[in-house]
Design an enzyme around this catalytic site. Structure first.
Site, mmCIF file in Angstrom:
data_model
loop_
_atom_site.group_PDB
_atom_site.id
_atom_site.type_symbol
_atom_site.label_atom_id
_atom_site.label_comp_id
_atom_site.label_asym_id
_atom_site.label_seq_id
_atom_site.Cartn_x
_atom_site.Cartn_y
_atom_site.Cartn_z
ATOM 1 N N GLU A 196 -32.879 4.983 19.157
ATOM 2 C CA GLU A 196 -32.209 4.329 18.114
ATOM 3 C C GLU A 196 -33.113 4.155 16.853
ATOM 4 O OE1 GLU A 196 -30.416 0.290 18.680
ATOM 5 O OE2 GLU A 196 -28.871 0.292 17.078
ATOM 6 N N ASP A 248 -20.513 0.202 19.249
ATOM 7 C CA ASP A 248 -21.596 -0.765 19.452
ATOM 8 C C ASP A 248 -21.193 -1.990 19.112
ATOM 9 O OD1 ASP A 248 -24.271 -1.072 19.861
ATOM 10 O OD2 ASP A 248 -25.098 -0.145 18.027
HETATM 11 N N1 HPA Z 1 -29.324 -1.967 19.544
HETATM 12 C C1 HPA Z 1 -29.799 -2.691 20.277
HETATM 13 N N2 HPA Z 1 -29.676 -3.861 20.881
HETATM 14 C C2 HPA Z 1 -28.356 -4.421 20.556
HETATM 15 C C3 HPA Z 1 -27.481 -3.621 19.630
HETATM 16 C C4 HPA Z 1 -27.915 -2.242 18.942
HETATM 17 O O1 HPA Z 1 -27.177 -1.703 18.217
HETATM 18 N N3 HPA Z 1 -26.540 -4.302 19.474
HETATM 19 C C5 HPA Z 1 -26.545 -5.414 20.189
HETATM 20 N N4 HPA Z 1 -27.571 -5.490 21.044
HETATM 21 ZN ZN ZN Z 2 -26.054 -1.056 21.147
#
Ligand code: HPA
Ligand code: ZN
Length: 340
Positions: A201, A279
């Protein structure tokens, strides 16, 4: 976007595979729960809350996300949170959900594991049945905490194992590589859990390789930065690894600056099993349909592309093959009717 495309997206049967329940906490419910539980939150109005949701990176969001979840105290609070999410997605024809929750986000502040899981699971069962939405529940370990804390959480989950499908890994990615959690993922696999992890990410492609090789994940959450490594892309495509991509999240957290450059189209072209997910919809500006809509026009997605994304959401799910086949048939029927 054309009304035609919008209508197609709205009616398309789909599954959500990447959703943090705590990230579906809408400001209105946040205020209600704060009042109910006499918890102080640093905002005076819903408008003020929404104004605070300006992020330049993952950590900006996480700081507010952990603050927001403080209002969740009782089993009823977790039930109400989960019920609200299910009603939103069912109205968008999302028919199956595989949702995350963060037990340590609650146990660390004195809320019992069983309080969270019972509230969530009861709502998934009861409201899911009413709405015709099927579900799987996944608990995530917070990667900014140490592995011992994750192992403690895995042990706390033991009496509730029958309510859970899998374990995942979320929170601050940079500086907390998958290799930090080899032992707990090995233990979870031995106990029969499905394994997923957020990787790529914000973190580099190497973190994705670690999640595959060291954690032995069954599904990859995000995975955007795999696109920087062609050999990794081939590996993911050949192994039919599903990626749970989150377009509006990527935009809000500045992983992409312009949806015209979002990698999901290139992912499909490379043969990756990419899916669309929300998400943390309360924080990132929309649920499933909004996420589909956010990429459809900028990436010039066709009806066939959108259909493939919806099909991927079922093939990438942890449902049984016979159930997956039923959902895929539903999609085929929907598309045939839409075109007629
Ligand atoms: N990324 C990482 N951790 C998280 C996210 C995310 O988008 N949303 C909630 N915890
Ligand atoms: Zn997430």
């Amino acid at each position: 976007m054309s009304n035609q495309l919008k209508k197609f997206i709205a009616g398309l049967p789909k599954a959500e595979l990447h959703l943090h329940l705590e990230g579906s906490l809408e400001p209105k419910l946040m205020f209600e729960l704060a009042k109910r539980n006499q918890i102080k939150i640093p905002y005076k109005s819903i408008a003020e809350v929404k104004e605070a949701y300006q992020f330049t990176q993952l950590q900006d969001f996480l700081d507010i996300y952990y603050m927001g979840m403080n209002v969740l105290q009782t089993e009823q609070d977790f039930y109400d949170l989960t019920e609200a999410y299910l009603r939103k997605v069912a109205a968008e024809n999302t028919q199956h959900v595989e949702v995350f929750f963060d037990p340590q986000g609650h146990t660390e502040r004195g809320v019992k594991f069983e309080t969270a899981i019972h509230g969530i699971h009861n709502a998934l069962t009861e409201v899911g049945k009413e709405l015709g939405v099927t579900f799987k529940l996944i608990m995530c370990f917070l990667r900014h905490l140490d592995e011992a804390s994750a192992i403690k959480t895995l042990n706390e989950a033991e009496p509730f194992k029958h309510l859970l499908c899998g374990v995942g890994l979320d929170s601050s990615e940079l500086g907390h590589p998958p290799s930090k959690f080899i032992n707990v993922f090995k233990m979870a696999k031995q106990q029969g859990y499905k394994l997923v992890a957020h990787a790529g990410e914000e973190g580099p492609a190497d973190y994705i390789i670690e999640a595959l090789d060291l954690l032995k994940i069954d599904r990859l959450d995000h995975g955007n930065r795999a696109m920087e490594n062609p050999a990794l892309v081939s590996r993911l495509a050949n192994s039919k690894m599903a990626l749970t991509v989150c377009p509006l999240s990527n935009l809000k957290l500045c992983g992409v600056t312009d949806m015209a450059n979002h990698p999901i189209k290139k992912m499909l072209e490379a043969g990756l099993v990419a899916t669309v997910n929300s998400d943390d919809p309360s924080y990132f500006g929309g649920y499933m349909n909004a996420n589909f809509e956010s990429i459809a026009e900028p990436l010039n997605l066709s009806i066939a592309d959108l259909t493939l994304l919806a099909k991927n959401s079922f093939t990438g799910s942890f449902l049984e093959q016979t159930e997956i086949d039923q959902y895929l048939n539903k999609i085929d029927q929907y598309v045939a009717n839409f075109n007629a």
